[in-house]
Write a protein that holds these residues in place. Structure first.
Motif, PDB file in Angstrom:
ATOM      1  N   HIS A   1      -6.312  -2.513   5.508  1.00  0.00           N
ATOM      2  CA  HIS A   1      -5.233  -1.539   5.287  1.00  0.00           C
ATOM      3  C   HIS A   1      -4.796  -0.754   6.658  1.00  0.00           C
ATOM      4  O   HIS A   1      -6.033  -0.582   7.237  1.00  0.00           O
ATOM      5  CB  HIS A   1      -5.546  -0.484   4.306  1.00  0.00           C
TER       6      HIS A   1
ATOM      7  N   HIS B   1       0.605  -1.293  -0.005  1.00  0.00           N
ATOM      8  CA  HIS B   1       0.003  -0.065   0.047  1.00  0.00           C
ATOM      9  C   HIS B   1       0.914   1.123  -0.133  1.00  0.00           C
ATOM     10  O   HIS B   1       1.367   1.770   1.003  1.00  0.00           O
ATOM     11  CB  HIS B   1      -0.673  -0.178   1.345  1.00  0.00           C
TER      12      HIS B   1
ATOM     13  N   GLU C   1      -8.294   2.091  -2.806  1.00  0.00           N
ATOM     14  CA  GLU C   1      -8.897   1.593  -1.612  1.00  0.00           C
ATOM     15  C   GLU C   1     -10.293   1.857  -1.330  1.00  0.00           C
ATOM     16  O   GLU C   1     -10.717   3.030  -1.817  1.00  0.00           O
ATOM     17  CB  GLU C   1      -8.100   2.077  -0.371  1.00  0.00           C
TER      18      GLU C   1
ATOM     19  N   HIS D   1       0.960   5.397  -1.929  1.00  0.00           N
ATOM     20  CA  HIS D   1       0.482   6.066  -2.999  1.00  0.00           C
ATOM     21  C   HIS D   1       1.389   6.880  -3.694  1.00  0.00           C
ATOM     22  O   HIS D   1       1.703   8.013  -3.397  1.00  0.00           O
ATOM     23  CB  HIS D   1      -0.438   7.155  -2.350  1.00  0.00           C
TER      24      HIS D   1
ATOM     25  N   ASP E   1       1.641   3.043   3.193  1.00  0.00           N
ATOM     26  CA  ASP E   1       0.712   4.171   3.119  1.00  0.00           C
ATOM     27  C   ASP E   1       1.541   5.621   2.799  1.00  0.00           C
ATOM     28  O   ASP E   1       0.637   6.479   2.872  1.00  0.00           O
ATOM     29  CB  ASP E   1      -0.125   4.261   4.533  1.00  0.00           C
TER      30      ASP E   1
ATOM     31  N   PRO F   1      -2.501   1.890  -4.463  1.00  0.00           N
ATOM     32  CA  PRO F   1      -4.081   1.886  -4.391  1.00  0.00           C
ATOM     33  C   PRO F   1      -4.708   3.308  -5.013  1.00  0.00           C
ATOM     34  O   PRO F   1      -3.475   4.024  -5.395  1.00  0.00           O
ATOM     35  CB  PRO F   1      -4.209   2.002  -2.748  1.00  0.00           C
TER      36      PRO F   1
HETATM   37 ZN   LIG Z   1      -4.060   4.810   1.596  1.00  0.00          ZN
END
Ligand SMILES: [Zn+2]
Length: 269
Positions: free
Chosen positions: A165, A11, A103, A13, A215, A41
């Motif tokens: 997540h 995960h 997501e 970005h 993340d 995601p």
């Molecule tokens: Zn995220």
């Protein structure tokens, strides 16, 4: 110690400006850190195409990027009348290329401001239906919404499960997701001493239920608060996990790769 081991960020970005402006050099550093797969995601119509093209353009033999398509509960104001049809169409077209749907999920903290819980439920349900129709896994965002999400997952009975997540919660909550075929996304949260309940849960659950994530650029690790997070921090998340678990680092690293492979079968290894 991490020689020969390889890691997957399930995960990240990468398409966000904080990471995308110097992407080639960042990906080079990831490779050197033995990160060989990164899942991207998406958050909504504004970045679906960016996630898809970025993954195509920047994947290399040593480091492959895997996009997802979905609508994040924070960005429902972006939606137009044809957004859901467009999502369904794009997923149909790219069902063999995307790692997962997401997501997607429910966030009861933003709900306080926006009063849009009903809409969040509707959009999440739509994405669960797509996951079921195309036998794709789904990446689930949660905040104070375990009860809503578990009830919806139970009702939908997905065949492919997915990833919770940034899992945070109790051992019992973790087990509910595991029973539904989900893996728990383990990120920077476990580096915070205050995350006691989550740490206890992560220590107790089967090793087969865990996958790593950053993340990035969100969720900086403890000690890095206020800075943009980076996929390079994946190795520090892994180290933190090895401090919590009783198995050897090698055993944990191998299991994490097996786990991500089983939950995201479109990521070819
Ligand atoms: Zn995220």
């Amino acid at each position: 110690m991490t020689n020969r081991l390889r890691f997957t960020d399930s995960h990240c970005h990468l398409d966000f400006d904080a990471l995308s402006h110097e992407l080639p050099s960042l990906l080079e550093q990831c490779q050197q850190a033995h990160i060989h797969k990164i899942v991207i995601p998406s958050i909504g119509p504004r970045n679906w195409h960016k996630a898809l093209t970025l993954a195509q353009k920047h994947s290399s033999k040593q480091l492959t990027l895997h996009p997802c398509l979905g609508i994040h509960p924070w960005f429902l104001n972006d939606l137009t009348a044809d957004s859901l049809d467009n999502l369904a169409h794009l997923i149909k077209l790219n069902r063999n290329e995307i790692a997962a749907i997401g997501e997607a999920g429910i966030d009861r903290v933003i709900d306080n401001e926006q009063q849009n819980l009903a809409q969040q439920i509707e959009i999440f349900d739509f994405q669960l239906a797509l996951a079921k129709a195309y036998s794709l896994p789904i990446i689930v965002h949660h905040r104070r919404s375990h009860q809503d999400i578990v009830a919806m997952l139970r009702q939908k009975q997905l065949t492919n499960g997915g990833i919770i997540h940034a899992f945070s919660g109790s051992y019992q909550q973790a087990c509910q997701y595991i029973d539904l075929g989900f893996k728990l996304g383990i990120g920077g949260t476990i580096t915070y001493p205050r995350a006691e309940k989550t740490l206890k849960a992560i220590k107790r659950v089967p090793l087969t239920s865990l996958v790593l994530e950053t993340d990035a650029p969100a969720m900086p690790l403890y000690g890095f608060q206020g800075q943009d997070n980076s996929p390079l921090q994946l190795i520090n998340v892994f180290q933190a996990l090895t401090n919590i678990r009783l198995e050897s680092s090698t055993e944990i690293a191998h299991a994490l790769e097996e786990n991500v492979k089983s939950v995201l079968p479109n990521i070819s290894f």
